[in-house]
Design an enzyme around this catalytic site. Structure first.
Site, short mmCIF file in Angstrom:
data_model
loop_
_atom_site.label_atom_id
_atom_site.label_comp_id
_atom_site.label_asym_id
_atom_site.label_seq_id
_atom_site.Cartn_x
_atom_site.Cartn_y
_atom_site.Cartn_z
N TRP A 20 0.81 -1.23 0.00
CA TRP A 20 0.00 0.00 0.00
C TRP A 20 0.84 1.27 0.00
O TRP A 20 0.31 2.35 -0.12
CB TRP A 20 -0.92 0.01 1.22
CG TRP A 20 -2.07 -0.94 1.14
CD1 TRP A 20 -2.41 -1.75 0.09
CD2 TRP A 20 -3.06 -1.17 2.14
NE1 TRP A 20 -3.54 -2.47 0.39
CE2 TRP A 20 -3.96 -2.12 1.65
CE3 TRP A 20 -3.27 -0.66 3.42
CZ2 TRP A 20 -5.06 -2.58 2.38
CZ3 TRP A 20 -4.35 -1.11 4.17
CH2 TRP A 20 -5.24 -2.05 3.64
N HIS A 109 13.07 -1.95 -0.79
CA HIS A 109 12.24 -1.47 -1.89
C HIS A 109 12.95 -0.28 -2.55
O HIS A 109 13.60 0.52 -1.86
CB HIS A 109 10.86 -1.05 -1.35
CG HIS A 109 9.87 -0.78 -2.45
ND1 HIS A 109 9.90 0.39 -3.18
CD2 HIS A 109 8.86 -1.52 -2.96
CE1 HIS A 109 8.92 0.34 -4.09
NE2 HIS A 109 8.29 -0.81 -3.99
N GLU A 111 11.99 2.47 -3.47
CA GLU A 111 11.65 3.79 -2.91
C GLU A 111 12.43 4.05 -1.62
O GLU A 111 12.75 5.19 -1.30
CB GLU A 111 10.13 3.89 -2.72
CG GLU A 111 9.43 4.00 -4.07
CD GLU A 111 8.00 3.49 -4.12
OE1 GLU A 111 7.40 3.27 -3.05
OE2 GLU A 111 7.49 3.32 -5.25
N GLY A 187 4.69 2.44 -10.85
CA GLY A 187 3.82 3.60 -10.84
C GLY A 187 3.73 4.34 -12.17
O GLY A 187 3.23 5.46 -12.23
N SER A 227 3.48 -1.75 -12.03
CA SER A 227 2.28 -1.52 -12.85
C SER A 227 1.50 -2.79 -13.16
O SER A 227 0.93 -2.95 -14.25
CB SER A 227 2.65 -0.78 -14.15
OG SER A 227 3.18 0.50 -13.86
N GLY A 248 1.36 -2.49 -6.29
CA GLY A 248 1.26 -1.21 -5.59
C GLY A 248 -0.15 -0.63 -5.75
O GLY A 248 -1.10 -1.05 -5.09
N GLY A 249 -0.28 0.33 -6.66
CA GLY A 249 -1.54 1.07 -6.82
C GLY A 249 -2.78 0.19 -6.93
O GLY A 249 -3.82 0.50 -6.32
P1 13P Z 1 2.81 -0.11 -8.78
O1 13P Z 1 2.06 -1.40 -8.86
O2 13P Z 1 1.96 1.03 -8.28
O3 13P Z 1 3.54 0.19 -10.05
O4 13P Z 1 3.94 -0.29 -7.64
C1 13P Z 1 4.79 -1.37 -7.69
C2 13P Z 1 5.54 -1.45 -6.43
O5 13P Z 1 6.46 -0.69 -6.18
C3 13P Z 1 5.13 -2.47 -5.45
O6 13P Z 1 6.08 -2.59 -4.44
#
Ligand code: 13P
Length: 273
Positions: A20, A109, A111, A187, A227, A248-249
């Site tokens: 999330w 991760h 990020e 993303g 994605s 993710g999203g």
């Molecule tokens: P998205 O699915 O939003 O591209 O994010 C992927 C992600 O970083 C999951 O850890």
């Protein structure tokens, strides 16, 4: 689909995880998990493991709900400190997560690496801290767009895997999860093609074999992330070395996430048996 290497028979149980990130406060978390619990049918999880990785402030709420309502989803976290306790203002320890019933922890991760300067050394230390508390690390690796364009994808993946895993006992590696997340796909709505995802996940497995031996490499679950959505999930999961998805999203909404879980069931005609 690309051919499977001979020792990668798909005996690994698919693992679909919702990350999330910094979304959903604990009230929103409660509604989302309750919604998921109401929608999930036994056949959805008969052959697929599902985890959710909410923000720290949601963990207690989500844990209470999963346990109280017997929702068959494992609790995950997105990060933790590498120490068990101490003067680390603002941090959360692996021991705290373990006490809360957390079973899976994302480690490294992109990020965290990008925005919080998480180094390869810190990734390695965090991974060991997660293992020390008998939780499952989900080691995240992946290349940038520039690295891919320069033909450096494999070099990047092998150096991240080597830095994180060198020196671990093969039995520790065997129980882990690795998430291949190309940074350019996160993303952006630009998921890797299933062929590119398979190539990278197979390369991850070959690198694991060199680092920890064939048995460990065979049992590690390698997820693809970046994605993922209900439309591309089945094609990605049809690949022999893609054992799961890190979403993710598209994991923020229970119905959408559940579509991805359903598309990941091995019973589907596309999944190799
Ligand atoms: P998205 O699915 O939003 O591209 O994010 C992927 C992600 O970083 C999951 O850890």
């Amino acid at each position: 689909m690309t051919p499977s290497s001979p020792d990668t028979a798909p005996t690994r149980r698919p693992l679909v995880s919702g990350n999330w990130k910094m979304h959903h406060d604990h009230i929103e978390a409660l509604h989302t998990v309750r919604d998921l619990g109401l929608r999930l049918k036994p056949e959805d999880i008969a052959q697929v493991d599902v985890t959710l990785h909410p923000p720290f402030t949601d963990l207690r709420t989500v844990q209470t709900l999963l346990e109280g309502e017997s929702i068959p989803v494992a609790l995950g976290a997105q990060h933790c400190n590498d120490h068990d306790r101490g003067a680390y203002t603002g941090e959360v320890s692996p021991q705290m997560l373990a006490r809360l019933g957390v079973r899976y922890v994302l480690v490294g991760h992109s990020e965290r690496r990008q925005h919080f300067a998480m180094s390869d050394d810190l990734v390695a230390a965090t991974l060991r801290a997660v293992l020390r508390h008998e939780m499952t690390p989900v080691l995240c690796v992946g290349e940038t767009e520039e690295e891919r364009a320069a033909g450096l994808t494999e070099e990047r993946l092998s150096s991240q895997l080597d830095a994180a895993l060198r020196g671990l006992d093969p039995s520790q590696v065997a129980g882990m999860v690795v998430a291949y997340e190309p940074i350019w796909a996160i993303g952006t709505g630009r998921a890797a093609t299933s062929v590119d995802a398979e190539d990278a996940c197979l390369f991850v497995r070959e690198t694991l074999r060199a680092l920890a031996g064939p048995e460990a490499a065979q049992s590690v679950r390698v997820q693809y992330g970046g994605s993922v959505n209900p439309e591309n999930a089945a094609d990605l999961m049809a690949e022999p070395d893609v054992d799961g998805l890190l979403v993710g999203g598209a994991s923020l909404d229970a119905a959408t996430f559940l579509e991805i879980v359903r598309a990941s069931r091995p019973a589907g005609p596309r999944r190799r048996g």
